[in-house]
Design a protein around this motif. Structure first.
Motif, PDB file in Angstrom:
ATOM      1  N   TRP A 175       0.847  -1.196   0.000  1.00 16.86           N
ATOM      2  CA  TRP A 175       0.000   0.000   0.000  1.00 16.86           C
ATOM      3  C   TRP A 175       0.883   1.246   0.000  1.00 16.86           C
ATOM      4  O   TRP A 175       1.982   1.242   0.553  1.00 16.86           O
ATOM      5  CB  TRP A 175      -0.884   0.035   1.244  1.00 16.86           C
ATOM      6  CG  TRP A 175      -1.997  -0.954   1.260  1.00 16.86           C
ATOM      7  CD1 TRP A 175      -3.327  -0.722   0.994  1.00 16.86           C
ATOM      8  CD2 TRP A 175      -1.924  -2.354   1.563  1.00 16.86           C
ATOM      9  NE1 TRP A 175      -4.059  -1.877   1.118  1.00 16.86           N
ATOM     10  CE2 TRP A 175      -3.229  -2.895   1.458  1.00 16.86           C
ATOM     11  CE3 TRP A 175      -0.863  -3.211   1.907  1.00 16.86           C
ATOM     12  CZ2 TRP A 175      -3.497  -4.235   1.702  1.00 16.86           C
ATOM     13  CZ3 TRP A 175      -1.134  -4.548   2.137  1.00 16.86           C
ATOM     14  CH2 TRP A 175      -2.441  -5.051   2.032  1.00 16.86           C
ATOM     15  N   ARG A 177       0.279   5.425   0.904  1.00 18.79           N
ATOM     16  CA  ARG A 177      -0.686   6.395   1.445  1.00 18.79           C
ATOM     17  C   ARG A 177      -0.013   7.756   1.540  1.00 18.79           C
ATOM     18  O   ARG A 177       1.089   7.868   2.065  1.00 18.79           O
ATOM     19  CB  ARG A 177      -1.171   5.948   2.826  1.00 18.79           C
ATOM     20  CG  ARG A 177      -2.076   6.935   3.546  1.00 18.79           C
ATOM     21  CD  ARG A 177      -2.508   6.331   4.889  1.00 18.79           C
ATOM     22  NE  ARG A 177      -3.316   7.249   5.679  1.00 18.79           N
ATOM     23  CZ  ARG A 177      -2.833   8.087   6.588  1.00 18.79           C
ATOM     24  NH1 ARG A 177      -1.510   8.133   6.816  1.00 18.79           N
ATOM     25  NH2 ARG A 177      -3.638   8.888   7.265  1.00 18.79           N
ATOM     26  N   VAL A 189      -4.766   6.907  -1.346  1.00 19.36           N
ATOM     27  CA  VAL A 189      -4.262   5.574  -0.985  1.00 19.36           C
ATOM     28  C   VAL A 189      -4.232   4.689  -2.225  1.00 19.36           C
ATOM     29  O   VAL A 189      -5.221   4.601  -2.962  1.00 19.36           O
ATOM     30  CB  VAL A 189      -5.154   4.914   0.102  1.00 19.36           C
ATOM     31  CG1 VAL A 189      -4.620   3.517   0.427  1.00 19.36           C
ATOM     32  CG2 VAL A 189      -5.190   5.771   1.361  1.00 19.36           C
ATOM     33  N   HIS A 191      -3.453   0.720  -3.591  1.00 24.00           N
ATOM     34  CA  HIS A 191      -3.340  -0.682  -3.189  1.00 24.00           C
ATOM     35  C   HIS A 191      -2.879  -1.486  -4.402  1.00 24.00           C
ATOM     36  O   HIS A 191      -3.514  -1.445  -5.455  1.00 24.00           O
ATOM     37  CB  HIS A 191      -4.705  -1.181  -2.693  1.00 24.00           C
ATOM     38  CG  HIS A 191      -4.707  -2.603  -2.256  1.00 24.00           C
ATOM     39  ND1 HIS A 191      -5.852  -3.335  -2.055  1.00 24.00           N
ATOM     40  CD2 HIS A 191      -3.685  -3.459  -1.962  1.00 24.00           C
ATOM     41  CE1 HIS A 191      -5.561  -4.557  -1.676  1.00 24.00           C
ATOM     42  NE2 HIS A 191      -4.246  -4.665  -1.616  1.00 24.00           N
ATOM     43  N   ILE A 202      -8.062   5.150   4.199  1.00 18.74           N
ATOM     44  CA  ILE A 202      -8.209   3.712   4.033  1.00 18.74           C
ATOM     45  C   ILE A 202      -9.270   3.125   4.961  1.00 18.74           C
ATOM     46  O   ILE A 202      -9.899   2.119   4.657  1.00 18.74           O
ATOM     47  CB  ILE A 202      -6.841   3.009   4.223  1.00 18.74           C
ATOM     48  CG1 ILE A 202      -6.890   1.560   3.725  1.00 18.74           C
ATOM     49  CG2 ILE A 202      -6.361   3.111   5.666  1.00 18.74           C
ATOM     50  CD1 ILE A 202      -5.522   0.936   3.606  1.00 18.74           C
ATOM     51  N   THR A 245      -6.007  -3.302   5.222  1.00 19.17           N
ATOM     52  CA  THR A 245      -4.630  -2.945   5.599  1.00 19.17           C
ATOM     53  C   THR A 245      -3.640  -4.090   5.427  1.00 19.17           C
ATOM     54  O   THR A 245      -2.434  -3.876   5.507  1.00 19.17           O
ATOM     55  CB  THR A 245      -4.577  -2.477   7.064  1.00 19.17           C
ATOM     56  OG1 THR A 245      -5.081  -3.530   7.907  1.00 19.17           O
ATOM     57  CG2 THR A 245      -5.402  -1.217   7.273  1.00 19.17           C
TER      58      THR A 245
END
Length: 263
Positions: A175, A177, A189, A191, A202, A245
């Motif tokens: 990830w 951010r 964010v 992914h 997130i 996460t």
């Protein structure tokens, strides 16, 4: 250290991206920033972090902390003359593209932001896979704070702090951010599994509330009573937060969210 063909390809793409966004010659006073960040770097190292000062324009590690062996198993000499290439060569094969994904992502996000958001930002990346000298997989969290920006708010030199979070993570995703702005903030964010950017935090505000009460030691029923929702909804929020996460369990979730500034 030998570079694979895939790493060489990604480095070529990275250089093309850098040349596109930083076409003009740039001179940076490295020593000034090394001196200014010395005490902060020592503080981070005392916590067990690896610290790096990185020149984006020249794709170059300017300074790296002495505890590099603790993280990688390699001493400084084993990295050779070009420590940047040696460091990049530790990336796991399925995460080699991270260097190009990250550089392209941050420039695109900054381009789309109003100018006043660009001059203060903080970046986190987590789940990035590296191999140490023993061939063991490590998953790292990187936090990056710009030390110097150009006139358009693009980072030139960044201070990077690295933590080993292998024990917190599961799966093979990573990830990115970014938090931009001072008072009013914009959050983006990325992914890797979805290969897209969400222009929002997130975790939702409700999920943050649930996480706050989990951190306080409340059980599912107690959290449900406090928030006026069902226990099933609390459990759904918990599962969604773990999935979003990439964390192993609730303890890891709390640790990561504090580390990244999500809560």
């Amino acid at each position: 250290m030998l570079l694979s063909k895939e790493i060489e390809t990604n480095l070529v793409r990275l250089q093309e991206t850098i040349n596109k966004y930083y076409p003009d010659p740039i001179e940076i006073d490295y020593e000034k920033h090394i001196v200014q960040t010395r005490y902060f770097s020592l503080f981070e190292q005392n916590k067990g972090d690896l610290t790096i000062i990185f020149d984006i324009k020249h794709c170059k590690i300017v300074n790296i902390s002495k505890n590099i062996t603790n993280f990688t198993g390699y001493n400084r000499k084993e990295f050779g003359e070009n420590i940047t290439l040696g460091f990049i060569s530790l990336l796991a094969p399925d995460h080699i593209s991270f260097i190009n994904v990250f550089s392209t992502w941050i420039q695109k996000v900054l381009e789309d932001l109003n100018k006043h958001y660009r001059y203060e930002h903080f970046l986190n990346c987590w789940g990035i896979k590296f191999y140490n000298k023993a061939g063991e997989t490590m998953k790292w969290h990187l936090s990056a704070l710009p030390l110097e920006l150009d006139a358009e708010g693009k980072p030139l030199l960044v201070f990077i702090s690295i933590q080993d979070i292998t024990h917190l993570m599961k799966g093979d995703d990573y990830w990115i951010r970014g938090v931009f702005g001072r008072e009013e903030k914009k959050i983006s964010v990325y992914h890797s599994n979805e290969d897209k950017t969400a222009e929002q935090e997130i975790l939702s505000e409700r999920e943050k509330e649930v996480l706050k009460y989990i951190n306080q030691g409340l059980n599912t029923k107690q959290i449900a009573d406090v928030l006026g929702i069902s226990p099933n909804t609390v459990d759904n929020h918990r599962r969604n937060m773990l999935a979003r996460t990439g964390t192993r369990d609730t303890t890891a979730l709390i640790h990561l969210c504090k580390m990244t500034g999500i809560v």
